[in-house]
Design a protein around this motif. Structure first.
Motif, PDB file in Angstrom:
ATOM      1  N   VAL A 133     -68.457  45.333 -35.051  1.00 13.60           N
ATOM      2  CA  VAL A 133     -67.470  46.395 -35.386  1.00 13.60           C
ATOM      3  C   VAL A 133     -68.285  47.619 -35.623  1.00 13.60           C
ATOM      4  O   VAL A 133     -68.059  48.391 -34.989  1.00 13.60           O
ATOM      5  CB  VAL A 133     -68.098  46.173 -36.856  1.00 13.60           C
ATOM      6  N   TRP A 134     -69.961  47.514 -35.415  1.00  8.65           N
ATOM      7  CA  TRP A 134     -70.936  48.758 -35.175  1.00  8.65           C
ATOM      8  C   TRP A 134     -70.366  49.122 -33.679  1.00  8.65           C
ATOM      9  O   TRP A 134     -70.663  50.313 -33.712  1.00  8.65           O
ATOM     10  CB  TRP A 134     -72.631  48.277 -35.077  1.00  8.65           C
ATOM     11  N   ASN A 135     -70.264  48.354 -33.187  1.00 13.36           N
ATOM     12  CA  ASN A 135     -70.387  49.156 -31.208  1.00 13.36           C
ATOM     13  C   ASN A 135     -69.125  49.130 -31.286  1.00 13.36           C
ATOM     14  O   ASN A 135     -68.456  50.487 -30.390  1.00 13.36           O
ATOM     15  CB  ASN A 135     -70.101  47.629 -30.554  1.00 13.36           C
ATOM     16  N   ARG A 136     -68.187  49.326 -31.932  1.00 20.38           N
ATOM     17  CA  ARG A 136     -66.523  49.675 -32.013  1.00 20.38           C
ATOM     18  C   ARG A 136     -67.462  51.188 -32.538  1.00 20.38           C
ATOM     19  O   ARG A 136     -66.868  52.356 -31.773  1.00 20.38           O
ATOM     20  CB  ARG A 136     -65.582  49.309 -33.373  1.00 20.38           C
ATOM     21  N   TRP A 137     -67.449  51.337 -33.453  1.00 16.82           N
ATOM     22  CA  TRP A 137     -68.016  52.720 -34.300  1.00 16.82           C
ATOM     23  C   TRP A 137     -68.796  53.673 -33.269  1.00 16.82           C
ATOM     24  O   TRP A 137     -68.636  54.510 -33.565  1.00 16.82           O
ATOM     25  CB  TRP A 137     -68.569  52.185 -35.363  1.00 16.82           C
ATOM     26  N   GLY A 138     -69.391  52.827 -32.732  1.00 15.40           N
ATOM     27  CA  GLY A 138     -70.210  53.788 -31.867  1.00 15.40           C
ATOM     28  C   GLY A 138     -69.843  54.199 -31.030  1.00 15.40           C
ATOM     29  O   GLY A 138     -69.893  55.726 -30.289  1.00 15.40           O
ATOM     30  N   TRP A 139     -68.746  53.793 -30.195  1.00 17.71           N
ATOM     31  CA  TRP A 139     -68.029  54.202 -29.752  1.00 17.71           C
ATOM     32  C   TRP A 139     -67.074  55.048 -30.066  1.00 17.71           C
ATOM     33  O   TRP A 139     -66.494  56.267 -29.130  1.00 17.71           O
ATOM     34  CB  TRP A 139     -66.566  53.483 -28.483  1.00 17.71           C
ATOM     35  N   ILE A 140     -66.565  55.066 -31.223  1.00 17.47           N
ATOM     36  CA  ILE A 140     -65.932  56.082 -31.553  1.00 17.47           C
ATOM     37  C   ILE A 140     -66.083  58.176 -32.164  1.00 17.47           C
ATOM     38  O   ILE A 140     -66.263  58.632 -31.650  1.00 17.47           O
ATOM     39  CB  ILE A 140     -65.458  56.254 -33.177  1.00 17.47           C
ATOM     40  N   PHE A 141     -67.463  57.179 -31.587  1.00 16.94           N
ATOM     41  CA  PHE A 141     -68.855  58.385 -32.954  1.00 16.94           C
ATOM     42  C   PHE A 141     -69.161  58.941 -31.690  1.00 16.94           C
ATOM     43  O   PHE A 141     -69.076  60.431 -31.488  1.00 16.94           O
ATOM     44  CB  PHE A 141     -70.068  57.984 -33.419  1.00 16.94           C
ATOM     45  N   ILE A 142     -68.973  58.405 -30.725  1.00 15.29           N
ATOM     46  CA  ILE A 142     -69.460  59.140 -28.839  1.00 15.29           C
ATOM     47  C   ILE A 142     -68.166  59.635 -27.941  1.00 15.29           C
ATOM     48  O   ILE A 142     -68.005  60.175 -26.745  1.00 15.29           O
ATOM     49  CB  ILE A 142     -70.546  58.329 -27.272  1.00 15.29           C
ATOM     50  N   SER A 143     -66.558  59.441 -28.333  1.00 14.54           N
ATOM     51  CA  SER A 143     -65.719  59.641 -27.874  1.00 14.54           C
ATOM     52  C   SER A 143     -65.189  61.032 -27.858  1.00 14.54           C
ATOM     53  O   SER A 143     -65.537  61.484 -26.110  1.00 14.54           O
ATOM     54  CB  SER A 143     -64.421  58.401 -28.542  1.00 14.54           C
ATOM     55  N   LEU A 144     -66.046  61.602 -29.012  1.00  9.79           N
ATOM     56  CA  LEU A 144     -65.529  63.019 -28.847  1.00  9.79           C
ATOM     57  C   LEU A 144     -66.459  64.096 -27.893  1.00  9.79           C
ATOM     58  O   LEU A 144     -66.035  65.008 -26.874  1.00  9.79           O
ATOM     59  CB  LEU A 144     -66.185  64.323 -30.060  1.00  9.79           C
ATOM     60  N   MET A 145     -67.505  63.373 -27.789  1.00  8.98           N
ATOM     61  CA  MET A 145     -68.450  63.978 -26.180  1.00  8.98           C
ATOM     62  C   MET A 145     -67.711  63.600 -25.217  1.00  8.98           C
ATOM     63  O   MET A 145     -67.707  64.122 -24.552  1.00  8.98           O
ATOM     64  CB  MET A 145     -70.055  63.820 -27.152  1.00  8.98           C
ATOM     65  N   LEU A 146     -67.560  62.555 -25.109  1.00 11.08           N
ATOM     66  CA  LEU A 146     -67.111  61.635 -23.753  1.00 11.08           C
ATOM     67  C   LEU A 146     -65.828  62.826 -23.438  1.00 11.08           C
ATOM     68  O   LEU A 146     -66.097  63.014 -21.981  1.00 11.08           O
ATOM     69  CB  LEU A 146     -66.774  60.600 -23.697  1.00 11.08           C
ATOM     70  N   ILE A 147     -64.994  62.695 -23.828  1.00  9.36           N
ATOM     71  CA  ILE A 147     -63.588  63.704 -23.827  1.00  9.36           C
ATOM     72  C   ILE A 147     -64.309  65.237 -23.897  1.00  9.36           C
ATOM     73  O   ILE A 147     -63.563  65.364 -22.049  1.00  9.36           O
ATOM     74  CB  ILE A 147     -63.358  63.983 -25.182  1.00  9.36           C
ATOM     75  N   GLY A 148     -64.578  65.881 -24.287  1.00  4.33           N
ATOM     76  CA  GLY A 148     -65.823  66.904 -23.954  1.00  4.33           C
ATOM     77  C   GLY A 148     -66.765  66.717 -22.279  1.00  4.33           C
ATOM     78  O   GLY A 148     -65.610  68.428 -21.415  1.00  4.33           O
ATOM     79  N   ILE A 149     -67.241  65.882 -22.177  1.00  7.07           N
ATOM     80  CA  ILE A 149     -67.462  65.924 -21.016  1.00  7.07           C
ATOM     81  C   ILE A 149     -66.140  66.305 -19.905  1.00  7.07           C
ATOM     82  O   ILE A 149     -66.978  67.114 -18.603  1.00  7.07           O
ATOM     83  CB  ILE A 149     -69.196  65.022 -20.802  1.00  7.07           C
ATOM     84  N   ALA A 150     -65.442  64.998 -19.513  1.00  5.78           N
ATOM     85  CA  ALA A 150     -64.505  64.607 -18.818  1.00  5.78           C
ATOM     86  C   ALA A 150     -64.134  66.710 -18.847  1.00  5.78           C
ATOM     87  O   ALA A 150     -63.304  66.828 -17.362  1.00  5.78           O
ATOM     88  CB  ALA A 150     -63.509  63.932 -19.715  1.00  5.78           C
TER      89      ALA A 150
END
Length: 304
Positions: free
Chosen positions: A13-30
């Motif tokens: 669950v922590w790993n899943r939420w970790g990816w969710i939290f950084i997903s917006l940043m990754l989308i922005g970088i991409a």
């Protein structure tokens, strides 16, 4: 032998939420970094006029070889690079060495004074320099008063003096910035090294060349590479210093302040917009910066 442990439900669950939290940043970088890089490379193979695109392959890159404006811009920036960067880094190293002396009083004040130019507005300081180096500006009045010159120097109206003015402005702004890197490096050098050198009879000059410079080599390499890249990207300073001396086809007297970044801007927004050609210029500058960085790495490696 290493044993892999199974992740618990909480860890998953922590790993899943970790990816969710950084997903917006990754989308922005991409979206704002990787996509423009890839699309501009694709666009560099086209000649564009507004919404019209004509595929030219390597035509834009071949055109660069024959483009007198691009060659002049590259020549201008290489002259600045060869002259200004060594002067700036040497001054930064000397100031850092002097301000690292534990016996020096009011070091904080001196460090702040030298670093302040780095945090001033690019536009504000270049406008100030343009006023100071005008025909009736502070610099000419001072030189006339003390008798060094008999008539005002045409700082911003002569191709040679325009480059000198730009070099002085860049040195004033960025010397303190690079000094802070050297100062941080010097503070990590054990004082026992200098004490041992003094016991052996080494003078301050010998210590500077035999101890300080070799131990600061990684930082010197870093500042050299970043200064090289920054010089190849020069835009604000030449544009603002040339204000009033800029025409539809000239940046500074005789295009003496034309740089690749200014030329890219002109190709995109001043002349008939050709984003494909501007993209090709950008990638050539990136390639030149990469080659210069590799050369600097090679030279630094050979000296180890």
């Amino acid at each position: 032998m290493a044993f892999r442990t199974k992740k618990t439900g909480i860890e998953k669950v922590w790993n899943r939420w970790g990816w969710i939290f950084i997903s917006l940043m990754l989308i922005g970088i991409a979206l704002f970094i990787f996509y423009p890089i890839i699309y501009s490379l694709y666009l560099s193979t086209f000649s564009t006029r507004g919404f019209l695109k004509t595929f030219v392959g390597f035509g834009n890159y071949i055109r660069l070889i024959q483009d007198s404006y691009f060659i002049l811009a590259l020549k201008n920036v290489l002259i600045i690079l060869v002259i200004q960067v060594p002067i700036m880094l040497l001054l930064a190293l000397v100031f850092a060495t002097l301000l690292n002396d534990p016996r020096l009083k009011f070091k904080g004040i001196y460090r702040t004074a030298l670093f302040l130019p780095a945090v001033t507005s690019l536009v504000a300081y270049t406008i100030l320099f343009r006023m100071m180096f005008s025909n009736e500006g502070l610099i000419n009045n001072f030189l006339l008063t003390i008798g060094i010159i008999k008539e005002p120097i045409r700082w911003l109206l002569d191709p040679f003096w325009a480059k000198v003015t730009l070099i002085i402005a860049l040195t004033w702004r960025w010397t303190g910035y690079n000094m802070m890197f050297y100062l941080a490096g010097l503070q990590n050098i054990p004082s026992e090294v200098y004490e041992a050198a003094e016991i052996d009879g080494a003078s301050k000059t010998v210590q500077f060349f035999k101890i300080t410079i070799p131990l600061l080599r990684p930082i010197i390499l870093f500042t050299t590479i970043t200064s090289t890249i920054g010089t190849l990207q020069l835009f604000d300073e030449p544009m603002n210093l040339a204000a009033g001396v800029v025409t539809g086809s000239s940046v500074g007297p005789g295009n003496s302040l034309l740089t690749p970044s200014v030329y890219i801007y002109n190709v995109c927004f001043k002349y008939s917009p050709n984003f494909g050609y501007a993209s090709a210029i950008s990638y050539v500058i990136v390639l030149i910066a990469a080659v210069l960085a590799l050369i600097q790495f090679k030279v630094a490696g050979e000296r180890r």
